[in-house]
Structures are given as structure tokens and as C-alpha cells.
Scaffold this motif. Sequence first.
Motif, PDB file in Angstrom:
ATOM      1  N   SER A  63      17.098   5.354   4.877  1.00  0.00           N
ATOM      2  CA  SER A  63      17.670   4.541   4.015  1.00  0.00           C
ATOM      3  C   SER A  63      18.959   4.648   3.908  1.00  0.00           C
ATOM      4  O   SER A  63      19.645   5.824   3.720  1.00  0.00           O
ATOM      5  CB  SER A  63      17.037   4.896   2.667  1.00  0.00           C
ATOM      6  N   GLU A  64      19.786   3.812   4.355  1.00  0.00           N
ATOM      7  CA  GLU A  64      21.492   3.850   4.461  1.00  0.00           C
ATOM      8  C   GLU A  64      21.797   4.123   2.904  1.00  0.00           C
ATOM      9  O   GLU A  64      22.866   4.828   2.841  1.00  0.00           O
ATOM     10  CB  GLU A  64      21.978   2.613   4.791  1.00  0.00           C
ATOM     11  N   ASP A  65      21.050   3.747   1.819  1.00  0.00           N
ATOM     12  CA  ASP A  65      21.672   3.689   0.349  1.00  0.00           C
ATOM     13  C   ASP A  65      21.328   5.414   0.184  1.00  0.00           C
ATOM     14  O   ASP A  65      22.285   5.957  -0.457  1.00  0.00           O
ATOM     15  CB  ASP A  65      20.757   2.929  -0.499  1.00  0.00           C
ATOM     16  N   PHE A  66      20.371   5.914   0.327  1.00  0.00           N
ATOM     17  CA  PHE A  66      19.948   7.242   0.044  1.00  0.00           C
ATOM     18  C   PHE A  66      21.023   8.339   1.046  1.00  0.00           C
ATOM     19  O   PHE A  66      21.578   9.095   0.326  1.00  0.00           O
ATOM     20  CB  PHE A  66      18.577   7.696   0.660  1.00  0.00           C
ATOM     21  N   ALA A  67      21.405   7.754   2.167  1.00  0.00           N
ATOM     22  CA  ALA A  67      22.417   8.692   3.061  1.00  0.00           C
ATOM     23  C   ALA A  67      23.604   8.624   2.472  1.00  0.00           C
ATOM     24  O   ALA A  67      24.536   9.597   2.435  1.00  0.00           O
ATOM     25  CB  ALA A  67      22.358   7.972   4.284  1.00  0.00           C
ATOM     26  N   ALA A  68      24.063   7.589   1.878  1.00  0.00           N
ATOM     27  CA  ALA A  68      25.355   7.202   1.275  1.00  0.00           C
ATOM     28  C   ALA A  68      25.529   8.100  -0.064  1.00  0.00           C
ATOM     29  O   ALA A  68      26.294   8.794  -0.213  1.00  0.00           O
ATOM     30  CB  ALA A  68      25.655   6.027   1.100  1.00  0.00           C
ATOM     31  N   LEU A  69      24.250   8.149  -0.862  1.00  0.00           N
ATOM     32  CA  LEU A  69      24.500   9.013  -2.223  1.00  0.00           C
ATOM     33  C   LEU A  69      24.269  10.291  -1.794  1.00  0.00           C
ATOM     34  O   LEU A  69      25.017  11.056  -2.457  1.00  0.00           O
ATOM     35  CB  LEU A  69      23.274   8.377  -2.717  1.00  0.00           C
TER      36      LEU A  69
ATOM     37  N   GLY B   9       0.720  -1.202   0.126  1.00  0.00           N
ATOM     38  CA  GLY B   9       0.125   0.074  -0.106  1.00  0.00           C
ATOM     39  C   GLY B   9       0.872   1.189   0.089  1.00  0.00           C
ATOM     40  O   GLY B   9       0.278   2.171  -0.334  1.00  0.00           O
ATOM     41  N   ARG B  10       2.135   1.105   0.233  1.00  0.00           N
ATOM     42  CA  ARG B  10       2.956   2.487   0.358  1.00  0.00           C
ATOM     43  C   ARG B  10       3.813   2.400  -0.959  1.00  0.00           C
ATOM     44  O   ARG B  10       4.780   3.370  -0.879  1.00  0.00           O
ATOM     45  CB  ARG B  10       3.640   2.341   1.667  1.00  0.00           C
ATOM     46  N   ARG B  11       3.507   1.789  -2.136  1.00  0.00           N
ATOM     47  CA  ARG B  11       4.515   1.788  -3.024  1.00  0.00           C
ATOM     48  C   ARG B  11       3.710   2.587  -4.170  1.00  0.00           C
ATOM     49  O   ARG B  11       2.443   2.554  -4.271  1.00  0.00           O
ATOM     50  CB  ARG B  11       4.798   0.627  -3.663  1.00  0.00           C
ATOM     51  N   LEU B  12       4.423   3.342  -4.997  1.00  0.00           N
ATOM     52  CA  LEU B  12       3.718   4.223  -6.050  1.00  0.00           C
ATOM     53  C   LEU B  12       3.167   3.193  -7.054  1.00  0.00           C
ATOM     54  O   LEU B  12       2.262   3.505  -7.575  1.00  0.00           O
ATOM     55  CB  LEU B  12       4.912   5.183  -6.683  1.00  0.00           C
ATOM     56  N   SER B  13       3.865   2.141  -7.416  1.00  0.00           N
ATOM     57  CA  SER B  13       3.421   1.337  -8.183  1.00  0.00           C
ATOM     58  C   SER B  13       3.119   0.015  -7.449  1.00  0.00           C
ATOM     59  O   SER B  13       3.515  -0.411  -6.449  1.00  0.00           O
ATOM     60  CB  SER B  13       4.540   0.504  -9.192  1.00  0.00           C
ATOM     61  N   ARG B  14       1.804  -0.604  -7.930  1.00  0.00           N
ATOM     62  CA  ARG B  14       1.079  -1.365  -7.302  1.00  0.00           C
ATOM     63  C   ARG B  14       1.533  -2.835  -7.508  1.00  0.00           C
ATOM     64  O   ARG B  14       1.405  -3.925  -6.778  1.00  0.00           O
ATOM     65  CB  ARG B  14      -0.357  -1.492  -7.599  1.00  0.00           C
ATOM     66  N   TRP B  15       2.777  -3.016  -8.384  1.00  0.00           N
ATOM     67  CA  TRP B  15       3.493  -4.381  -8.713  1.00  0.00           C
ATOM     68  C   TRP B  15       4.839  -3.830  -9.093  1.00  0.00           C
ATOM     69  O   TRP B  15       5.152  -2.611  -9.374  1.00  0.00           O
ATOM     70  CB  TRP B  15       2.632  -4.861  -9.660  1.00  0.00           C
ATOM     71  N   PRO B  16       5.756  -4.997  -9.157  1.00  0.00           N
ATOM     72  CA  PRO B  16       7.206  -4.618  -9.165  1.00  0.00           C
ATOM     73  C   PRO B  16       7.334  -4.008 -10.655  1.00  0.00           C
ATOM     74  O   PRO B  16       6.949  -4.290 -11.609  1.00  0.00           O
ATOM     75  CB  PRO B  16       7.649  -6.132  -9.010  1.00  0.00           C
ATOM     76  N   VAL B  17       8.465  -3.180 -10.386  1.00  0.00           N
ATOM     77  CA  VAL B  17       8.989  -2.567 -11.571  1.00  0.00           C
ATOM     78  C   VAL B  17      10.642  -2.319 -11.459  1.00  0.00           C
ATOM     79  O   VAL B  17      11.011  -2.101 -10.478  1.00  0.00           O
ATOM     80  CB  VAL B  17       8.539  -1.043 -11.626  1.00  0.00           C
ATOM     81  N   VAL B  18      11.342  -3.044 -12.500  1.00  0.00           N
ATOM     82  CA  VAL B  18      12.535  -3.134 -12.483  1.00  0.00           C
ATOM     83  C   VAL B  18      13.211  -2.057 -13.589  1.00  0.00           C
ATOM     84  O   VAL B  18      12.902  -1.829 -14.741  1.00  0.00           O
ATOM     85  CB  VAL B  18      13.034  -4.413 -12.700  1.00  0.00           C
ATOM     86  N   SER B  19      14.126  -1.523 -13.021  1.00  0.00           N
ATOM     87  CA  SER B  19      14.913  -0.482 -13.930  1.00  0.00           C
ATOM     88  C   SER B  19      16.127  -1.372 -14.519  1.00  0.00           C
ATOM     89  O   SER B  19      16.648  -1.978 -14.010  1.00  0.00           O
ATOM     90  CB  SER B  19      15.373   0.599 -13.348  1.00  0.00           C
ATOM     91  N   VAL B  20      16.423  -1.091 -15.807  1.00  0.00           N
ATOM     92  CA  VAL B  20      17.556  -1.612 -16.493  1.00  0.00           C
ATOM     93  C   VAL B  20      18.762  -1.358 -15.724  1.00  0.00           C
ATOM     94  O   VAL B  20      19.795  -2.129 -15.412  1.00  0.00           O
ATOM     95  CB  VAL B  20      17.618  -1.408 -17.930  1.00  0.00           C
ATOM     96  N   ASP B  21      19.099  -0.196 -15.348  1.00  0.00           N
ATOM     97  CA  ASP B  21      20.018   0.405 -14.517  1.00  0.00           C
ATOM     98  C   ASP B  21      19.676   1.263 -13.219  1.00  0.00           C
ATOM     99  O   ASP B  21      19.459   2.138 -13.036  1.00  0.00           O
ATOM    100  CB  ASP B  21      21.234   1.345 -15.248  1.00  0.00           C
ATOM    101  N   GLU B  22      19.295   0.203 -12.318  1.00  0.00           N
ATOM    102  CA  GLU B  22      18.737   0.724 -11.132  1.00  0.00           C
ATOM    103  C   GLU B  22      19.825   1.513 -10.119  1.00  0.00           C
ATOM    104  O   GLU B  22      19.229   2.536  -9.609  1.00  0.00           O
ATOM    105  CB  GLU B  22      18.209  -0.651 -10.261  1.00  0.00           C
ATOM    106  N   THR B  23      20.982   1.277 -10.399  1.00  0.00           N
ATOM    107  CA  THR B  23      21.968   1.930  -9.700  1.00  0.00           C
ATOM    108  C   THR B  23      21.919   3.415  -9.942  1.00  0.00           C
ATOM    109  O   THR B  23      22.232   4.170  -9.516  1.00  0.00           O
ATOM    110  CB  THR B  23      23.327   1.267  -9.562  1.00  0.00           C
ATOM    111  N   ALA B  24      21.986   3.593 -11.334  1.00  0.00           N
ATOM    112  CA  ALA B  24      22.020   4.904 -11.955  1.00  0.00           C
ATOM    113  C   ALA B  24      20.758   5.615 -11.626  1.00  0.00           C
ATOM    114  O   ALA B  24      21.007   6.894 -11.392  1.00  0.00           O
ATOM    115  CB  ALA B  24      22.314   4.871 -13.443  1.00  0.00           C
ATOM    116  N   VAL B  25      19.780   4.969 -11.655  1.00  0.00           N
ATOM    117  CA  VAL B  25      18.418   5.720 -11.456  1.00  0.00           C
ATOM    118  C   VAL B  25      18.607   6.267  -9.967  1.00  0.00           C
ATOM    119  O   VAL B  25      17.920   7.323  -9.934  1.00  0.00           O
ATOM    120  CB  VAL B  25      17.170   4.886 -11.814  1.00  0.00           C
ATOM    121  N   ARG B  26      18.843   5.331  -9.031  1.00  0.00           N
ATOM    122  CA  ARG B  26      18.835   5.774  -7.729  1.00  0.00           C
ATOM    123  C   ARG B  26      19.770   7.041  -7.596  1.00  0.00           C
ATOM    124  O   ARG B  26      19.545   7.936  -6.869  1.00  0.00           O
ATOM    125  CB  ARG B  26      19.168   4.464  -6.782  1.00  0.00           C
TER     126      ARG B  26
END
Length: 311
Positions: free
Chosen positions: A234-240, A186-203
Amino acid sequence: MEGTTGLTTGLTTGLGTTLRLWRDRLPASAAGLPARRGRRTSGLRREELAELAGLSVDYVVRLEQGRATSPSPQVAGALARALQLDDGERDHLFRLAGLAPLSREAVPRHITPGVQRMLARLDGTAAVAVFAADWQLLWWNRTWAGLFGDPLEVPERWRNFARSGFLPAEADDGGVDGGGTVVAGGRRLSRWPVVSVDETAVRAAVVADLRRASGRYPRDRALAAVVRELSEGSEDFAALWATGAVGAHRADHKVVHHPAVGPTTVDCDVLTDGDADLKIVVMTAVPGSEDESRLQLAALAGQVGASSAAP
């Protein structure tokens, strides 16, 4: 004199009457809504305004009848966007609601009528959404709702691409399936999984974009709250964020694991609306491909769901 124009100096009647006048003047076609038989008015119905603004019909009725007199800034902004008000009219709406007009130092959240009309014409061929500089979702077409699930089913606070992308799965109403895939809740913008081809670059791009927005709107409380929450959660967000990178999110390729039409690969392009810093996100598929057929089927699913919910 009171009663001459239907407007009074009182806050309650002034707000309700003005909302009705603005609703009556906006044709459904200009708002991107399909024509319906038996229509007795050229303007929007209350149900349509509620749908466009992401509000309940009952609340719109209470506003127009003067039984609700103090909408929040978020609700006033949503009404201004749905009614396609210009800057002066938006400020007038805020004053009638007892709110201070939006500071020009705040993150802009107003979509001009021209931009709304242009984007509405893409419905059926592209999934389109508009985000503010803090990545809060402001507007979407029915194809977007069909491809990712209706955003109205997600609490407003969680209609934020950054929150949706960085908060851990345990903060969601979903979880992780047996194969390690995050299952949307209920807290995701997409109601089902979405995968980016380059997830690292997007984040990394999203964090750099938020840092850029923070520099432009250092006094915006909503933006500061998003950055603070993600830095703590989010540790990932904090690091970026700690890298100090400044930039913008421009393009991506995604695979949407749609439960009805199957995996759909789309190109994601992020356009900007000039000084307003609005992000127009457009999802398209390769013409003539199976993905384009799936996107069209998802768009149809979104339209059927919307029409079935209408009175």
C-alpha cells in the motif's frame, strides 16, 4: 497414577482431557451464549466452544479425543480466549500442546474472563469487538457479526483491521462498483461497505497506532509481518509510515451500508485494556434514533444467523 484423575503424563490424553474439563466448567451464560432448552450440561457444548474459538466442531472433537495433538499457537490462543483461561492456565495449555508459552514480549492476545463477561452484556445494544495491538480481531459479539457480517466467513489472516483498510481492492475478492464504491469481498473484515466520516484521519491514526505497537513489541513476528506487508502493498500506508507519527486510534463516526437494514450511522469508540494493549472497539447509535433501530435489527439478524447455524 494414570487413570486416577483422567489425566496422564502423555501429551495427547493430557491435552484432550484438560480441554474437556475446562469446557465443562464454563457456563454458557458466562460466555455470553443464550440459554437453550433441554440442556443436559452446565458447561459449554463442543459446538459452542467451536463457535467461540472460530474452529470447526470436528477439529474440537479430534482435539478432545486425542486424534489432533499439535494445534498451532493461533488455535491454542483462540481456545484459551474462548475458555476464558487465566495466564497460568493459558501457559499450561500451550505446554500441553507442545508449544512454548507466549513470550511477554509478544503482542498480548489474551482477554481476561472479567472483560469477556462485561463485553458480553453489551450484546444487543452495541456492536463490540476486541483487537490485539497489531489490529488482529480476537473476539466479537453477535451484534458485531450482525452489523458487519460474520467474521467466521473471513479467513483468519484477513480478520485484521489494518490489512482490511489498506490493501487495494484488486487484492480483495470483491471489486469496485459502477459508482466507484469498493465492494467487500472475502478478504474484507466487513462484508459490505463501511465509510468513515473522516477516512483520512482514521487511516493516519491506525498507522500511528501500529508504529506505537512496533515500539512496544519490536520482536513480535506477526506485528512485523503486518507492517512489512502493508508497507510493500500500500503506497498510502508506506507514505503515512514514513512520517514517523506515533499515536492511537480513539474515535470515529461510520456509516455501515448494511444490505438488509440500510445505511446505519454509528459512533465508534476505541477503548484500551491497560497494559495488555487490547483495543475494545464499541459501535453505538444515538438513542432513540432510526440508526439505533437499524442497529437493533442488525443485531437480531446476527442472532438469527447464529442460531440457524447451531445444531
